[in-house]
Design a protein around this motif. Structure first.
Motif, PDB file in Angstrom:
ATOM      1  N   LEU A   1       0.826  -1.198   0.000  1.00 29.47           N
ATOM      2  CA  LEU A   1       0.000   0.000   0.000  1.00 29.47           C
ATOM      3  C   LEU A   1       0.864   1.253   0.000  1.00 29.47           C
ATOM      4  O   LEU A   1       1.977   1.260   0.543  1.00 29.47           O
TER       5      LEU A   1
ATOM      6  N   PRO B   1     -14.002   3.390  -3.329  1.00 22.63           N
ATOM      7  CA  PRO B   1     -12.567   3.289  -3.650  1.00 22.63           C
ATOM      8  C   PRO B   1     -12.205   3.838  -5.019  1.00 22.63           C
ATOM      9  O   PRO B   1     -11.096   4.346  -5.204  1.00 22.63           O
TER      10      PRO B   1
ATOM     11  N   ASN C   1      -7.651   2.359  -0.501  1.00 17.62           N
ATOM     12  CA  ASN C   1      -7.758   1.131   0.291  1.00 17.62           C
ATOM     13  C   ASN C   1      -8.560   1.370   1.563  1.00 17.62           C
ATOM     14  O   ASN C   1      -9.515   0.654   1.855  1.00 17.62           O
ATOM     15  N   LYS C   2      -8.201   2.455   2.301  1.00 16.06           N
ATOM     16  CA  LYS C   2      -8.885   2.691   3.574  1.00 16.06           C
ATOM     17  C   LYS C   2      -8.700   4.131   4.020  1.00 16.06           C
ATOM     18  O   LYS C   2      -7.602   4.683   3.922  1.00 16.06           O
TER      19      LYS C   2
ATOM     20  N   TYR D   1      -3.637   3.628  -0.144  1.00 16.41           N
ATOM     21  CA  TYR D   1      -4.026   3.404  -1.527  1.00 16.41           C
ATOM     22  C   TYR D   1      -3.300   2.166  -2.059  1.00 16.41           C
ATOM     23  O   TYR D   1      -2.151   1.911  -1.707  1.00 16.41           O
ATOM     24  N   ARG D   2      -3.992   1.416  -2.908  1.00 18.26           N
ATOM     25  CA  ARG D   2      -3.365   0.267  -3.542  1.00 18.26           C
ATOM     26  C   ARG D   2      -2.427   0.736  -4.657  1.00 18.26           C
ATOM     27  O   ARG D   2      -2.447   1.893  -5.051  1.00 18.26           O
TER      28      ARG D   2
END
Length: 352
Positions: free
Chosen positions: A91, A121, A108-109, A101-102
């Motif tokens: 991440l 997302p 992501n969260k 973030y991916r």
């Protein structure tokens, strides 16, 4: 007095308002050289930098694709990655409030946000920019959409096909911040009227009497060539792709250069040197070759820094262009005019 073609007016090389138009209408819409692929070997490898004033980064994602984003968190605008290059985990985590973030840019969260809010997302992914790789070189484009990189390169792609770029490896860089406008630099690069005066080393290596520049207006590039003198190195291929990509290709190595505009009348000149053989035994020879090339750039920057100072001073307004030697300068200036021609409302390059 003959009916000369004339330079652009001096104010165009120093005007902040014009620079902002160039930033949106020229820099953001064209592919810009950013890094080289060897720096992004594995998933999670990243390189940060700045393109036309926008902090950005490129990263190899889990599928092996290079992706690029504005280096800004969607929460409160923090810079996500601060090192020039490195490898992140699975991440990208914001150092300010830990939003993550991916590697494909999707949120992501939103950590411990403290309400019932649910962030989509995709809607809250990082601000993406276009990224493509060509023969080991990574290019980015701030404004998404438009011609792919190979189409943008045009005839350069086929003309350079038998030069072994993929077999060449990074050796050294020479980057310089200069009080010179990007157009001042481009115009100097695209004429050899000054070569006999300014570049004795170049004149010893090349037949300057046979030097010519072929201009390709619709394709936005220039092919520069002159025969080597007796005892010169090998064949070479020299391109300038508007607005500021410079490719000097040889069988044994390459000098790859670009400009990072820093503002009206200010640039960073970026030059990378690649060689097929980067073994310790070849280090001295490679360094001498790179320094010889860098000396020519130094000679140019020394004179055009004074040119820019006078463009800024307000006495010189414009001058005549030599039809014998400066026809490529005229073509370059036409490209500037054409890309700044009104095409409707200005569009921003980053999401609001």
């Amino acid at each position: 007095m003959p009916d000369f073609d004339w330079t652009l007016p001096a104010r165009d090389y120093r005007d902040p308002a014009l620079y902002e138009r160039e930033r949106q209408e020229i820099f953001a819409k064209n592919w810009m050289l950013f890094t080289w692929g060897e720096r992004l070997k594995q998933p999670g490898d990243y390189v940060t930098g700045t393109l036309a004033g926008y902090p950005v980064f490129a990263m190899r994602d889990d599928a092996g694709q290079i992706r690029a984003f504005h280096n800004v968190c969607r929460h409160r605008g923090a810079q996500l990655l601060s090192e020039p290059h490195g490898t992140c985990g699975k991440l990208v985590v914001c150092p300010y409030h830990s939003w993550s973030y991916r590697r494909d840019g999707r949120l992501n969260k939103a950590v411990d946000f403290g309400s019932d809010a649910v962030f989509d997302p995709d809607a809250w992914s990082l601000y993406a920019i276009d990224a493509e790789e060509w023969r080991g070189l990574v290019f980015l484009r701030l404004k998404r959409g438009g011609p792919g990189l190979v189409e943008w390169l045009g005839p350069i792609h086929d003309m350079a096909a038998d030069y072994p770029l993929e077999n060449q490896h990074y050796f050294m860089s020479k980057d310089r911040d200069c009080e010179v406008d990007w157009k001042t630099y481009g115009e100097n690069y695209l004429e050899c009227y000054h070569c006999r005066t300014m570049h004795p080393g170049l004149c010893e290596a090349m037949d300057i009497d046979a030097y010519r520049i072929d201009t390709y207006g619709p394709e936005r590039f220039f092919h520069l060539h002159a025969p080597k003198r007796e005892g010169g190195l090998t064949r070479g291929l020299y391109f300038y792709r508007f607005p500021f990509l410079m490719l000097n290709l040889y069988d044994w190595g390459s000098s790859i250069a670009t400009i990072e505009p820093l503002g009206p009348g200010r640039i960073r000149h970026i030059n990378w040197y690649f060689f097929t053989d980067v073994s310790p035994e070849k280090a001295d020879e490679n360094r001498k070759s790179a320094e010889w090339s860098a000396q020519i750039v130094t000679e140019d920057l020394d004179i055009i820094t004074g040119v820019q100072r006078n463009l800024n001073a307000g006495i010189y307004e414009r001058g005549p262009l030599s039809p014998k030697y400066e026809y490529a300068v005229k073509s370059f200036q036409d490209m500037v005019r054409e890309e700044l021609a009104p095409r409707g409302p200005v569009q921003r390059v980053a999401a609001e």
